[in-house]
Write a protein that holds these residues in place. Structure first.
Motif, mmCIF file in Angstrom:
data_model
loop_
_atom_site.group_PDB
_atom_site.id
_atom_site.type_symbol
_atom_site.label_atom_id
_atom_site.label_comp_id
_atom_site.label_asym_id
_atom_site.label_seq_id
_atom_site.Cartn_x
_atom_site.Cartn_y
_atom_site.Cartn_z
ATOM 1 N N LEU A 41 -3.477 7.479 -3.761
ATOM 2 C CA LEU A 41 -2.985 6.774 -2.584
ATOM 3 C C LEU A 41 -3.992 5.730 -2.115
ATOM 4 O O LEU A 41 -5.180 5.790 -2.452
ATOM 5 C CB LEU A 41 -2.705 7.773 -1.458
ATOM 6 N N ASP A 42 -3.505 4.784 -1.315
ATOM 7 C CA ASP A 42 -4.385 3.750 -0.770
ATOM 8 C C ASP A 42 -5.012 4.163 0.564
ATOM 9 O O ASP A 42 -6.071 3.667 0.939
ATOM 10 C CB ASP A 42 -3.597 2.442 -0.584
ATOM 11 N N MET B 184 0.829 -1.197 0.000
ATOM 12 C CA MET B 184 0.000 0.000 0.000
ATOM 13 C C MET B 184 0.871 1.258 0.000
ATOM 14 O O MET B 184 1.970 1.259 0.561
ATOM 15 C CB MET B 184 -0.909 0.024 1.236
ATOM 16 N N ASN B 185 0.350 2.313 -0.583
ATOM 17 C CA ASN B 185 0.971 3.629 -0.521
ATOM 18 C C ASN B 185 0.143 4.495 0.431
ATOM 19 O O ASN B 185 -1.008 4.824 0.130
ATOM 20 C CB ASN B 185 1.024 4.267 -1.904
ATOM 21 N N ILE B 186 0.738 4.846 1.565
ATOM 22 C CA ILE B 186 0.025 5.554 2.621
ATOM 23 C C ILE B 186 0.586 6.962 2.747
ATOM 24 O O ILE B 186 1.769 7.145 3.040
ATOM 25 C CB ILE B 186 0.151 4.812 3.965
ATOM 26 N N GLY B 187 -0.262 7.954 2.516
ATOM 27 C CA GLY B 187 0.142 9.336 2.694
ATOM 28 C C GLY B 187 0.035 9.739 4.153
ATOM 29 O O GLY B 187 -0.959 9.434 4.812
ATOM 30 N N THR C 290 -9.917 8.404 -1.477
ATOM 31 C CA THR C 290 -9.015 7.620 -0.631
ATOM 32 C C THR C 290 -9.493 7.651 0.823
ATOM 33 O O THR C 290 -9.829 8.721 1.334
ATOM 34 C CB THR C 290 -7.592 8.196 -0.719
ATOM 35 N N PRO C 291 -9.521 6.513 1.497
ATOM 36 C CA PRO C 291 -9.886 6.525 2.922
ATOM 37 C C PRO C 291 -8.904 7.372 3.720
ATOM 38 O O PRO C 291 -7.709 7.441 3.407
ATOM 39 C CB PRO C 291 -9.786 5.044 3.326
ATOM 40 N N ILE C 292 -9.415 8.024 4.753
ATOM 41 C CA ILE C 292 -8.586 8.907 5.569
ATOM 42 C C ILE C 292 -8.815 8.626 7.043
ATOM 43 O O ILE C 292 -9.912 8.209 7.452
ATOM 44 C CB ILE C 292 -8.885 10.395 5.239
ATOM 45 N N ILE D 253 5.480 4.741 2.622
ATOM 46 C CA ILE D 253 4.996 5.970 3.245
ATOM 47 C C ILE D 253 5.300 7.152 2.328
ATOM 48 O O ILE D 253 6.420 7.302 1.833
ATOM 49 C CB ILE D 253 5.654 6.183 4.617
ATOM 50 N N VAL D 254 4.288 7.994 2.120
ATOM 51 C CA VAL D 254 4.435 9.190 1.293
ATOM 52 C C VAL D 254 4.214 10.402 2.200
ATOM 53 O O VAL D 254 3.070 10.750 2.505
ATOM 54 C CB VAL D 254 3.420 9.202 0.126
ATOM 55 N N PRO D 255 5.290 11.052 2.677
ATOM 56 C CA PRO D 255 5.108 12.244 3.514
ATOM 57 C C PRO D 255 4.487 13.378 2.700
ATOM 58 O O PRO D 255 4.907 13.665 1.585
ATOM 59 C CB PRO D 255 6.534 12.602 3.958
#
Length: 300
Positions: free
Chosen positions: A52-53, A1-4, A84-86, A32-34
């Motif tokens: 993003l995921d 997953m790509n998580i912001g 995207t879920p947050i 992780i995407v800061p």
């Protein structure tokens, strides 16, 4: 997953760096995407967010006595376009201005989770979905080894973090600290020029290097901290600490762990010597209590 992960990642604050480090470690092996706050919302940035995921809104004191950081101050306008879920984790809330409460509640409704780091933040949020969880740096606490158990007053090393801010009297604090019968070790937590941390700590510690390292907590007998995470790290390292409440979050932290009596207001420098005497009298018990507290918060 790509998580912001959104937060204050480029403001030179060691607490923020540690939050991001702990979240990255906890969410491994996901990528992780800061995402630095604030940022402008436009079609391109919204498109990137929707690639993003998952997105976690984090980064500490995001909700202050000011508008929430862009673009979350008008989340009720654009939030439904976010596919995207947050979730929200590890934030502190000093205040929610009335004109932005609808945005915060819209965010809470849409969020998969909404965790704040103290009970007062939960009350200010005023939404049933909001829950309290420890500061995210308790995921992986720093460790200074065994805190000093026996020492004489002439051999104590006292860590100090000091910063200038509205309502603070730096000269009185400097004078009070210089009169203490301890060796002072400067521990910087931020590079904001307006806080003058480097300048103030250089006056207290002639060996001050001006660069943060968690190893600075090793060998400390006690800590006097202004920055929120300078106090958090002392707790994690089981070092008895006095917090100077430059912001509400410092006092709330000390109150939530049951050590409100070791929190000073910005104009209470004259109370510091006597409070340090009390801390020394209770040093062993406090060290044990902080170690137990850190274990409990990490488990939580």
């Amino acid at each position: 997953m790509n998580i912001g992960i959104t937060g204050w990642w480029k403001n030179g604050n060691e607490g923020d760096f540690r939050i991001l480090e702990c979240m990255t470690r906890a969410l491994a092996p996901h990528s992780i995407v800061p995402i630095d706050l604030p940022f402008s919302l436009n079609e391109d940035s919204l498109h990137r967010m929707n690639l993003l995921d998952f997105i976690v809104l984090g980064g500490g004191g995001l909700f202050q006595d000011a508008p929430p950081p862009h673009p979350f101050q008008d989340f009720e306008v654009w939030g439904k376009r976010l596919q995207t879920p947050i979730g929200v984790a590890g934030v502190g809330i000093d205040a929610i201005l009335p004109e932005y409460r609808a945005s915060v509640h819209a965010l809470a409704e849409q969020a998969r989770f909404f965790f704040v780091r103290d009970r007062v933040s939960e009350q200010i949020a005023g939404h049933p979905k909001v829950q309290v969880a420890p500061d995210l740096t308790f995921l992986y606490p720093i460790d200074s080894g065994e805190a000093q158990q026996t020492f004489s007053r002439n051999s104590i090393v006292c860590g100090v973090n000091l910063r200038n801010f509205a309502g603070f009297a730096p000269e009185q604090w400097i004078e009070t600290l210089q009169a203490l019968p301890f060796h002072l070790r400067g521990i910087p937590m931020a590079t904001y020029d307006s806080w003058q941390e480097i300048e103030l700590l250089q006056r207290l510690d002639p060996t001050f290097a001006g660069v943060f390292d968690s190893c600075l907590y090793q060998g400390l007998g006690m800590m006097i901290g202004t920055a929120f995470h300078s106090v958090v790290f002392a707790i994690q390292a089981a070092i008895p600490v006095i917090g100077i409440a430059y912001a509400p979050k410092v006092h709330r932290l000390m109150a939530d762990i049951g050590l409100e009596r070791f929190s000073l207001e910005p104009n209470q420098w004259q109370k510091l010597p006597r409070l340090l005497d009390t801390l020394l009298d209770q040093h062993r018990e406090l060290s044990v209590y902080l170690r137990e507290t850190t274990h409990r918060l990490t488990e939580s």
